[in-house]
Scaffold this motif. Structure first.
Motif, mmCIF file in Angstrom:
data_model
loop_
_atom_site.group_PDB
_atom_site.id
_atom_site.type_symbol
_atom_site.label_atom_id
_atom_site.label_comp_id
_atom_site.label_asym_id
_atom_site.label_seq_id
_atom_site.Cartn_x
_atom_site.Cartn_y
_atom_site.Cartn_z
ATOM 1 N N ASP A 131 0.877 -1.153 -0.102
ATOM 2 C CA ASP A 131 0.018 -0.068 0.086
ATOM 3 C C ASP A 131 0.705 1.119 0.122
ATOM 4 O O ASP A 131 0.611 2.222 -0.834
ATOM 5 C CB ASP A 131 -0.950 -0.144 1.119
ATOM 6 N N LEU A 132 1.971 1.033 0.779
ATOM 7 C CA LEU A 132 2.770 2.263 0.738
ATOM 8 C C LEU A 132 3.470 2.704 -0.349
ATOM 9 O O LEU A 132 3.601 4.035 -0.791
ATOM 10 C CB LEU A 132 3.978 2.121 1.876
ATOM 11 N N ARG A 138 2.685 1.667 -3.255
ATOM 12 C CA ARG A 138 1.675 2.080 -4.444
ATOM 13 C C ARG A 138 1.527 3.588 -4.325
ATOM 14 O O ARG A 138 1.326 4.144 -5.223
ATOM 15 C CB ARG A 138 0.488 1.168 -4.185
ATOM 16 N N SER A 139 1.241 3.959 -3.145
ATOM 17 C CA SER A 139 1.035 5.428 -2.936
ATOM 18 C C SER A 139 2.346 6.429 -3.425
ATOM 19 O O SER A 139 1.867 7.422 -4.091
ATOM 20 C CB SER A 139 0.478 5.812 -1.497
ATOM 21 N N LEU A 140 3.397 5.985 -2.837
ATOM 22 C CA LEU A 140 4.280 6.564 -3.424
ATOM 23 C C LEU A 140 4.727 6.648 -5.099
ATOM 24 O O LEU A 140 5.207 7.637 -5.601
ATOM 25 C CB LEU A 140 5.882 5.927 -2.758
ATOM 26 N N LYS A 141 4.420 5.582 -5.641
ATOM 27 C CA LYS A 141 4.481 5.288 -7.077
ATOM 28 C C LYS A 141 3.500 6.372 -7.651
ATOM 29 O O LYS A 141 3.931 7.084 -8.647
ATOM 30 C CB LYS A 141 4.202 3.996 -7.286
ATOM 31 N N LYS A 142 2.341 6.369 -6.988
ATOM 32 C CA LYS A 142 1.345 7.157 -7.573
ATOM 33 C C LYS A 142 1.699 8.883 -7.354
ATOM 34 O O LYS A 142 1.586 9.632 -8.397
ATOM 35 C CB LYS A 142 0.124 7.043 -6.688
ATOM 36 N N ASN A 143 2.446 9.141 -6.274
ATOM 37 C CA ASN A 143 2.971 10.566 -6.219
ATOM 38 C C ASN A 143 4.130 10.675 -6.843
ATOM 39 O O ASN A 143 4.774 11.870 -6.360
ATOM 40 C CB ASN A 143 2.946 10.762 -4.788
ATOM 41 N N GLU A 181 1.845 -4.967 -4.959
ATOM 42 C CA GLU A 181 2.791 -4.670 -5.799
ATOM 43 C C GLU A 181 3.893 -5.507 -6.214
ATOM 44 O O GLU A 181 4.421 -6.138 -5.278
ATOM 45 C CB GLU A 181 3.341 -3.291 -5.402
#
Ligand SMILES: [Zn+2]
Length: 465
Positions: free
Chosen positions: A340-341, A343-348, A405
């Motif tokens: 989850d972490l 994925r959010s870093l990737k998105k940002n 991921e």
């Protein structure tokens, strides 16, 4: 000669009388189920205690010292590899059934659980789980439904009138044109409490449904590996349940089912550190029952088993390499949370270089910083990084409860390989599961070989037909 015969008859009568006099009925029964807990989960956790600089104060898994050990077959009626519903039905009722059948026979006839039978004999009943209180394992002790009927299962929980129900959440509290399960539990006389503070404020009330404080984002308790110390865990629920059931006036004693539900959840995605911490929490919860047993040794029975194996965990990855149990300590998040972490870093756009991505993995797994990674291993991770982050491939590792991921999945797989274990499956497997017992009439369980033998033996010692 005649006198000798007479003496033999007298001796036989005395022996029979003393046997029936010495056969006791336990007043307090703990039925502890590690969901998905294989022999290898138990051994890996014990080896971590011994060699992994474990800091929680346990030197040995408590139930490994119980005097009765056995191995139990788990197959369902229609499958060698069982599921939690069929296995829990076997453990709760003593009957084999089909996959996804909860408390019903293969032809969908209701089966009666030992918990209901003991309730009817005047015992207080408690069900405690780190998962949802109406998921398959606890449900088989009160419900007769197909597993997908979550609302109806939850409703039967309230109908059971069991004294103490504790878990992370209700699975499906709402259904069209039906009262919410929260309203229904209250109508059936339950006080609903949330978390440690909720329990403490209501401990003197009657029948209780104890749930976690925040189950909006996830449906089971946060994993022990990453849970805040002040949050409610399985140990608290077990202690709360004992305190409550022991105070029940006018009851003959109590029966408590304790489920370590998240051992299974952590093992579906093959996440060793998380599974070990869940098994350790289950051990500490059994230890609370064991402390109770030490105060009431002649009246208490504790049995510990599993419903099935999950993940096909194997001690030894390849080529007789040593184990590195201390590496377990370097994983700071479950595989799901790290995914989850990431994925959010990737998105940002915060992992837009391999170096940044590698740092995130290193911070949460110890790879590179504390655990050596060779050039070939790093190249394989980099390949995965370029495919899934730079080239934006949509692929995910899909397991029963999680979508992970791929880079995180690969890093955790590398960590587990370096610790020294391997996994053969992301589902349940069909091997024997462990069985342990201590206390009043525990020796009667020495010959259990099938999961259905366990409730049948409880029936025999409790004189239930
Ligand atoms: Zn499972």
């Amino acid at each position: 000669m005649k006198k000798t015969v007479q003496l033999w008859i007298v001796a036989l009568v005395v022996a029979l009388c003393s046997t029936s006099l010495s056969a006791k009925t336990p007043k307090y029964i703990f039925f502890c189920i590690g969901d998905g807990m294989s022999f290898s989960h138990v051994l890996a956790t014990q080896l971590y205690y011994e060699h992994g600089n474990y800091k929680a104060g346990n030197e040995s898994i408590a139930f490994l010292d119980f005097p009765v050990h056995s191995a139990v077959r788990t197959h369902a009626n229609n499958s060698l590899i069982t599921c939690s519903a069929a296995a829990a039905t076997a453990l709760a009722t003593g009957h084999k059934t089909n996959i996804d059948h909860v408390g019903i026979s293969p032809d969908k006839k209701p089966l009666t659980s030992i918990a209901k039978q003991l309730r009817d004999k005047g015992y207080a009943i408690g069900l405690v789980t780190s998962g949802q209180i109406d998921d398959a394992t606890p449900a088989a002790f009160y419900a007769s439904q197909m597993r997908k009927e979550a609302y109806l299962i939850g409703k039967e929980g309230a109908d059971s009138q069991f004294d103490f129900l504790a878990g992370s959440a209700l699975k499906q509290p709402y259904a069209p044109s039906q009262p919410s399960l929260y309203d229904y539990y209250r109508q059936q006389g339950y006080t609903i409490c949330r978390g440690i503070d909720g329990y403490n404020a209501n401990r003197a009330t009657g029948k209780m449904l104890l749930l976690d404080t925040d189950t909006a984002s996830r449906s089971w308790l946060p994993y022990a590996l990453e849970r805040k110390p002040e949050a409610m865990g399985l140990e608290f629920m077990v202690q709360a349940g004992i305190d409550k059931l022991y105070r029940e006036k006018g009851k003959k004693g109590f029966f408590m089912m304790i489920e370590g539900a998240s051992i299974d959840h952590a093992s579906h995605p093959d996440d060793l550190a998380t599974a070990i911490f869940e098994t350790a929490e289950f051990d500490r919860s059994v230890r609370i029952a064991y402390e109770f047993y030490k105060k009431h040794p002649d009246e208490t029975l504790i049995i510990v088993t599993a419903d099935h194996e999950t993940g096909g965990l194997t001690m030894g990855e390849t080529n007789m390499r040593p184990f590195y149990w201390e590496y377990v300590n370097y994983q700071t998040l479950s595989k799901e949370s790290l995914s989850d972490l990431f994925r959010s870093l990737k998105k940002n756009g915060q992992v837009d270089s391999w170096e940044k991505a590698r740092k995130v993995l290193a911070d949460h797994t110890g790879l590179w910083t504390k655990i050596p990674v060779n050039a070939g291993e790093e190249a394989a991770l980099m390949q995965c990084y370029y495919r899934t982050v730079i080239q934006k491939s949509k692929e995910q590792e899909v397991t029963l409860y999680a979508q992970t991921e791929p880079l995180v999945a690969q890093a955790i797989a590398l960590l587990d390989k370096k610790i020294g274990v391997a996994w053969s499956s992301t589902s349940h497997t069909g091997g024997f599961v462990p069985f342990y017992a201590i206390g009043c009439e525990a020796t009667r369980f020495a010959t259990v070989g099938d999961n259905t033998d366990i409730p049948q033996t409880i029936r025999k010692i409790m004189k239930i037909k």
